[in-house]
Design a protein around this motif. Structure first.
Motif, short mmCIF file in Angstrom:
data_model
loop_
_atom_site.label_atom_id
_atom_site.label_comp_id
_atom_site.label_asym_id
_atom_site.label_seq_id
_atom_site.Cartn_x
_atom_site.Cartn_y
_atom_site.Cartn_z
N ILE A 25 0.83 -1.22 0.00
CA ILE A 25 0.00 0.00 0.00
C ILE A 25 0.86 1.26 0.00
CG2 ILE A 25 -1.90 -1.17 1.16
CD1 ILE A 25 -1.06 0.34 3.72
N SER A 26 2.13 1.14 0.42
CA SER A 26 3.05 2.27 0.42
C SER A 26 3.96 2.19 -0.80
CB SER A 26 3.89 2.29 1.69
OG SER A 26 4.95 3.23 1.59
N LYS A 27 4.35 3.36 -1.31
CA LYS A 27 5.24 3.39 -2.46
C LYS A 27 6.69 3.08 -2.09
CE LYS A 27 3.79 7.55 -3.54
NZ LYS A 27 3.61 8.85 -4.23
N SER A 28 7.06 3.35 -0.82
CA SER A 28 8.48 3.26 -0.49
C SER A 28 8.81 2.74 0.90
CB SER A 28 9.12 4.66 -0.64
OG SER A 28 8.48 5.59 0.22
N ALA A 29 7.81 2.45 1.74
CA ALA A 29 8.08 2.05 3.12
C ALA A 29 8.82 0.71 3.16
CB ALA A 29 6.78 1.95 3.90
N THR A 30 9.80 0.60 4.02
CA THR A 30 10.51 -0.67 4.19
C THR A 30 9.64 -1.68 4.92
OG1 THR A 30 11.53 0.22 6.20
CG2 THR A 30 12.79 0.38 4.15
N LEU A 31 8.75 -1.18 5.80
CA LEU A 31 7.78 -2.04 6.48
C LEU A 31 6.42 -1.77 5.83
CD1 LEU A 31 7.79 -4.07 8.87
CD2 LEU A 31 6.91 -2.22 10.30
N ASN A 32 6.02 -2.64 4.90
CA ASN A 32 4.88 -2.38 4.05
C ASN A 32 3.75 -3.37 4.36
OD1 ASN A 32 3.42 -1.15 1.95
ND2 ASN A 32 5.23 -1.08 0.63
N ARG A 33 2.60 -3.17 3.72
CA ARG A 33 1.46 -4.07 3.88
C ARG A 33 0.86 -4.39 2.51
NH1 ARG A 33 0.92 -0.32 7.97
NH2 ARG A 33 0.61 -1.10 10.10
N ASN A 34 0.51 -5.66 2.32
CA ASN A 34 -0.28 -6.09 1.17
C ASN A 34 -1.65 -6.48 1.70
OD1 ASN A 34 2.67 -6.64 0.58
ND2 ASN A 34 1.81 -6.99 -1.44
N PHE A 35 -2.69 -5.84 1.19
CA PHE A 35 -4.01 -6.08 1.76
C PHE A 35 -4.55 -7.46 1.37
CE2 PHE A 35 -5.78 -4.79 -2.35
CZ PHE A 35 -6.92 -5.57 -2.45
N LEU A 36 -5.31 -8.04 2.29
CA LEU A 36 -6.00 -9.31 2.07
C LEU A 36 -7.43 -9.14 2.55
CD1 LEU A 36 -5.99 -12.40 1.40
CD2 LEU A 36 -5.33 -12.77 3.80
N SER A 37 -8.41 -9.50 1.71
CA SER A 37 -9.82 -9.42 2.07
C SER A 37 -10.49 -10.77 1.84
CB SER A 37 -10.55 -8.36 1.24
OG SER A 37 -10.09 -7.06 1.55
N LEU A 38 -11.27 -11.23 2.83
CA LEU A 38 -12.02 -12.48 2.75
C LEU A 38 -13.46 -12.20 3.11
CD1 LEU A 38 -9.59 -14.78 4.79
CD2 LEU A 38 -9.76 -14.67 2.31
N GLY A 39 -14.39 -12.77 2.35
CA GLY A 39 -15.79 -12.55 2.68
C GLY A 39 -16.73 -13.31 1.78
N ILE A 40 -18.00 -12.97 1.86
CA ILE A 40 -19.06 -13.58 1.08
C ILE A 40 -19.65 -12.51 0.16
CG2 ILE A 40 -21.24 -14.84 1.09
CD1 ILE A 40 -19.02 -16.44 2.31
N SER A 41 -19.45 -12.67 -1.12
CA SER A 41 -20.02 -11.76 -2.11
C SER A 41 -21.41 -12.26 -2.50
CB SER A 41 -19.11 -11.70 -3.33
OG SER A 41 -19.69 -10.91 -4.35
N THR A 42 -22.33 -11.34 -2.66
CA THR A 42 -23.68 -11.72 -3.08
C THR A 42 -24.24 -10.65 -4.00
OG1 THR A 42 -25.88 -12.40 -2.30
CG2 THR A 42 -24.80 -10.61 -1.10
N GLY A 43 -25.19 -11.03 -4.85
CA GLY A 43 -25.72 -10.04 -5.76
C GLY A 43 -26.77 -10.59 -6.70
N ILE A 44 -27.03 -9.82 -7.74
CA ILE A 44 -28.09 -10.15 -8.69
C ILE A 44 -27.62 -9.85 -10.10
CG2 ILE A 44 -29.12 -7.83 -8.39
CD1 ILE A 44 -31.85 -9.10 -8.93
N LYS A 45 -28.03 -10.70 -11.05
CA LYS A 45 -27.77 -10.48 -12.47
C LYS A 45 -29.12 -10.36 -13.18
CE LYS A 45 -25.52 -14.33 -12.76
NZ LYS A 45 -24.81 -15.49 -13.33
N LEU A 46 -29.18 -9.43 -14.13
CA LEU A 46 -30.42 -9.19 -14.88
C LEU A 46 -30.24 -9.55 -16.35
CD1 LEU A 46 -31.30 -5.70 -13.35
CD2 LEU A 46 -32.18 -7.94 -12.64
#
Length: 218
Positions: A197-218
């Motif tokens: 998430i940082s352009k230059s930080a030596t101690l950086n983070r890569n995001f991780l997301s887990l969940g349940i996606s739901t929706g509708i198609k027409l």
């Protein structure tokens, strides 16, 4: 004949809306040499944060079992710290006992994906998303002895945040209910940011997301 062809082509496209409540966290990547103990300390103190994403999309059916799609929407990720005790020399009920910090990153998301139908209802989805970071916030939550809390939200205007990121996306889903006009789906889903998430930080983070996606198609 041209009318029938037009109708057949129209059936290849489906417009949809997707909602993705999830939990997200920043996976620490330490680029210092030698590895800094700060990374382990940060990792132990940070936990999953409730997040929410939503987008509209268009599916195009290549064949009976193959579908490609593209969308655009809103994406949120981040992390939060555990509650930390605050010790004052003199106890005072007007002062907080604990504090935690919540870090939110808000993005415009453009997902591109391939979906393979395993059955009439089950499918596997793989894809990638382009993420444009639009703003970020830090929330300070203070917890008081009377079980109340106080939240203070500040915009995080650091210029070190990466403006554009790319994620890998994977899900295994089910079209669980269909009518003549609409199909409802549910999809256990995972997103992982390939870039820190940082352009230059030596101690950086890569995001991780887990969940349940739901929706509708027409």
């Amino acid at each position: 004949l041209s009318l029938l062809t037009s109708q057949g082509q129209e059936q290849k496209f489906e417009l949809g809306l997707n909602l993705f409540p999830s939990y997200s966290i920043g996976i620490i990547s330490d680029n210092t040499t030698p590895t800094s103990p700060i990374g382990s300390t940060v990792e132990e103190n940070e936990i999953w944060k409730p997040s929410f994403c939503s987008n509209i999309f268009v599916d195009y059916r290549l064949s009976k079992n193959s579908i490609v799609g593209i969308g655009i929407g809103y994406q949120n990720n981040g992390e939060r710290t555990k509650k930390t005790d605050i010790n004052f020399s003199t106890p005072d009920p007007s002062l907080p006992q604990q504090v935690r910090f919540i870090y939110n990153r808000y993005n415009i998301e453009i997902p591109i994906y391939y979906k393979h139908m395993l059955h009439n209802k089950f499918f596997v989805l793989v894809g990638t998303s382009g993420l444009l970071n639009i703003y970020n916030t830090t929330t300070n939550v203070q917890y008081f002895p009377n079980n109340s809390n106080e939240r203070n939200i500040e915009n995080d205007n650091s210029t070190d945040y990466r403006e554009f990121n790319i994620s890998g996306n994977f899900g295994f889903g089910l079209d669980y209910f269909s009518t003549k006009k609409a199909t409802f789906f549910i999809l256990p889903y995972i997103q992982y940011g390939f870039l820190g998430i940082s352009k230059s930080a030596t101690l950086n983070r890569n995001f991780l997301s887990l969940g349940i996606s739901t929706g509708i198609k027409l």
